[in-house]
Design a protein around this motif. Structure first.
Motif, mmCIF file in Angstrom:
data_model
loop_
_atom_site.group_PDB
_atom_site.id
_atom_site.type_symbol
_atom_site.label_atom_id
_atom_site.label_comp_id
_atom_site.label_asym_id
_atom_site.label_seq_id
_atom_site.Cartn_x
_atom_site.Cartn_y
_atom_site.Cartn_z
ATOM 1 N N SER A 1 0.564 -12.490 -32.639
ATOM 2 C CA SER A 1 0.760 -11.800 -31.406
ATOM 3 C C SER A 1 -0.175 -13.476 -30.401
ATOM 4 N N LEU A 2 0.407 -13.330 -29.631
ATOM 5 C CA LEU A 2 -0.655 -14.424 -28.904
ATOM 6 C C LEU A 2 -1.419 -13.341 -28.030
ATOM 7 N N ASN A 3 -2.803 -13.398 -28.318
ATOM 8 C CA ASN A 3 -3.466 -13.377 -26.589
ATOM 9 C C ASN A 3 -4.669 -13.267 -25.875
ATOM 10 N N ASN A 4 -5.110 -13.805 -25.055
ATOM 11 C CA ASN A 4 -6.208 -14.549 -24.933
ATOM 12 C C ASN A 4 -6.856 -15.371 -25.500
ATOM 13 N N GLY A 5 -5.858 -16.962 -25.653
ATOM 14 C CA GLY A 5 -6.290 -18.169 -26.544
ATOM 15 C C GLY A 5 -5.806 -17.677 -27.608
ATOM 16 N N SER A 6 -5.850 -16.860 -28.765
ATOM 17 C CA SER A 6 -6.152 -16.516 -29.974
ATOM 18 C C SER A 6 -4.783 -16.029 -30.467
ATOM 19 N N ILE A 7 -4.858 -16.340 -31.735
ATOM 20 C CA ILE A 7 -3.486 -15.796 -32.058
ATOM 21 C C ILE A 7 -3.814 -13.753 -33.104
ATOM 22 N N SER A 8 -3.489 -13.058 -33.220
ATOM 23 C CA SER A 8 -4.274 -12.154 -33.978
ATOM 24 C C SER A 8 -3.059 -11.411 -34.464
ATOM 25 N N LYS A 9 -3.381 -11.095 -35.611
ATOM 26 C CA LYS A 9 -2.650 -9.595 -35.617
ATOM 27 C C LYS A 9 -3.373 -9.015 -36.702
ATOM 28 N N SER A 10 -3.154 -7.426 -37.105
ATOM 29 C CA SER A 10 -3.615 -6.060 -37.548
ATOM 30 C C SER A 10 -2.679 -5.837 -38.676
ATOM 31 N N PHE A 11 -4.014 -5.668 -39.884
ATOM 32 C CA PHE A 11 -2.960 -5.565 -41.136
ATOM 33 C C PHE A 11 -3.849 -4.153 -41.481
ATOM 34 N N LYS A 12 -3.315 -3.280 -42.765
ATOM 35 C CA LYS A 12 -3.638 -2.052 -43.116
ATOM 36 C C LYS A 12 -3.175 -2.114 -44.499
ATOM 37 N N PHE A 13 -4.437 -1.724 -45.164
ATOM 38 C CA PHE A 13 -4.050 -1.828 -46.997
ATOM 39 C C PHE A 13 -3.986 -0.188 -46.920
ATOM 40 N N LYS A 14 -4.344 0.224 -48.550
ATOM 41 C CA LYS A 14 -4.128 1.115 -49.720
ATOM 42 C C LYS A 14 -5.896 1.991 -49.030
ATOM 43 N N ASP A 15 -6.836 1.146 -49.141
ATOM 44 C CA ASP A 15 -7.928 1.594 -49.192
ATOM 45 C C ASP A 15 -8.447 0.683 -48.479
ATOM 46 N N PHE A 16 -10.652 0.533 -48.924
ATOM 47 C CA PHE A 16 -11.123 0.185 -48.321
ATOM 48 C C PHE A 16 -10.987 -1.042 -49.350
ATOM 49 N N LYS A 17 -11.770 -1.113 -50.863
ATOM 50 C CA LYS A 17 -10.990 -1.636 -51.826
ATOM 51 C C LYS A 17 -9.836 -2.789 -51.935
ATOM 52 N N GLU A 18 -8.795 -2.490 -51.122
ATOM 53 C CA GLU A 18 -7.420 -3.227 -51.104
ATOM 54 C C GLU A 18 -8.098 -4.203 -50.146
ATOM 55 N N ALA A 19 -9.058 -3.837 -48.871
ATOM 56 C CA ALA A 19 -8.781 -4.409 -47.868
ATOM 57 C C ALA A 19 -9.905 -5.936 -47.433
ATOM 58 N N PHE A 20 -10.942 -4.932 -48.614
ATOM 59 C CA PHE A 20 -12.017 -6.172 -48.428
ATOM 60 C C PHE A 20 -11.871 -7.611 -49.917
ATOM 61 N N SER A 21 -10.876 -7.058 -50.891
ATOM 62 C CA SER A 21 -10.510 -7.750 -52.364
ATOM 63 C C SER A 21 -9.438 -8.962 -51.364
ATOM 64 N N THR A 22 -9.036 -8.339 -50.155
ATOM 65 C CA THR A 22 -7.849 -9.174 -49.458
ATOM 66 C C THR A 22 -8.930 -10.873 -48.688
ATOM 67 N N MET A 23 -9.405 -9.658 -47.447
ATOM 68 C CA MET A 23 -10.768 -10.518 -46.791
ATOM 69 C C MET A 23 -11.337 -11.780 -48.030
ATOM 70 N N THR A 24 -11.220 -11.096 -49.113
ATOM 71 C CA THR A 24 -12.063 -12.021 -50.347
ATOM 72 C C THR A 24 -11.699 -13.290 -50.377
ATOM 73 N N ARG A 25 -10.113 -12.994 -50.528
ATOM 74 C CA ARG A 25 -8.629 -13.977 -50.882
ATOM 75 C C ARG A 25 -8.670 -14.753 -49.777
ATOM 76 N N ILE A 26 -8.597 -14.315 -48.485
ATOM 77 C CA ILE A 26 -9.129 -15.486 -47.416
ATOM 78 C C ILE A 26 -10.006 -16.376 -47.205
ATOM 79 N N ALA A 27 -11.683 -15.421 -47.319
ATOM 80 C CA ALA A 27 -12.159 -16.045 -47.882
ATOM 81 C C ALA A 27 -12.834 -17.330 -47.838
ATOM 82 N N PHE A 28 -12.327 -17.980 -48.815
ATOM 83 C CA PHE A 28 -12.014 -18.411 -50.730
ATOM 84 C C PHE A 28 -10.797 -19.678 -49.474
ATOM 85 N N GLU A 29 -10.041 -19.434 -49.084
ATOM 86 C CA GLU A 29 -9.075 -19.673 -48.386
ATOM 87 C C GLU A 29 -9.558 -20.507 -47.133
ATOM 88 N N CYS A 30 -10.148 -20.130 -46.105
ATOM 89 C CA CYS A 30 -10.953 -20.309 -45.230
ATOM 90 C C CYS A 30 -12.077 -21.444 -44.780
#
Lengths: 94, 94
Positions: A20-49
């Motif tokens: 969704s569009l909020n304050n000049g940004s597009i944003s989304k919230s994600f929920k994962f099984k646990d911290f490891k799943e969340a951070f693993s996904t962040m790592t994959r996103i980080a390489f793409e960024c």
């Protein structure tokens, strides 16, 4: 890279899930099984960024991840943000 | 794990560099050369968090990283937070 209008952004967001569009940004919230799943996904996103040379404003607490995207140089949302959001969807859904 | 008093927290923070007590959390902002340096450091911190089974509230934008630590179960700061802050200092300084 040109700033998109609100109409253009809303149209682009129709091709994405849950962003969704909020304050000049597009944003989304994600929920994962646990911290490891969340951070693993962040790592994959980080390489793409890094590959796209475009970086998120993101916040993680345990299994939650909030991502907001905008293009600092133009003070709004551009195709770079839409493109990164599409990549994030692919990564999270993979 | 017992909630520390503000006095106990302030005393513990004297042994750390640049951490402060805000709204029931201890927090610090870090700045790195670029996104790669910031995210690489986050990755090293993430492994330590998992090892300690204690996780931060953290936010990253390009080369900046804001970390806030508290212990959700007791609604305040405990030795777990102090310990993780010490580990983070070692990782960032290494």
């Amino acid at each position: 890279m040109e700033k998109l209008t609100d109409n253009e952004i809303e149209k682009a967001l129709q091709g994405l899930q849950g962003w969704s569009l909020n304050n000049g940004s597009i944003s989304k919230s994600f929920k994962f099984k646990d911290f490891k799943e969340a951070f693993s996904t962040m790592t994959r996103i980080a390489f793409e960024c890094e590959a796209q040379n475009h970086h998120p404003n993101w916040e993680n607490v345990y299994n939650t991840l909030n991502i907001a995207l905008n293009t600092h140089d133009v003070g709004g949302v551009t195709q770079k943000d839409i493109r990164l959001a599409q990549s994030i969807e692919r990564i999270v859904g993979a």
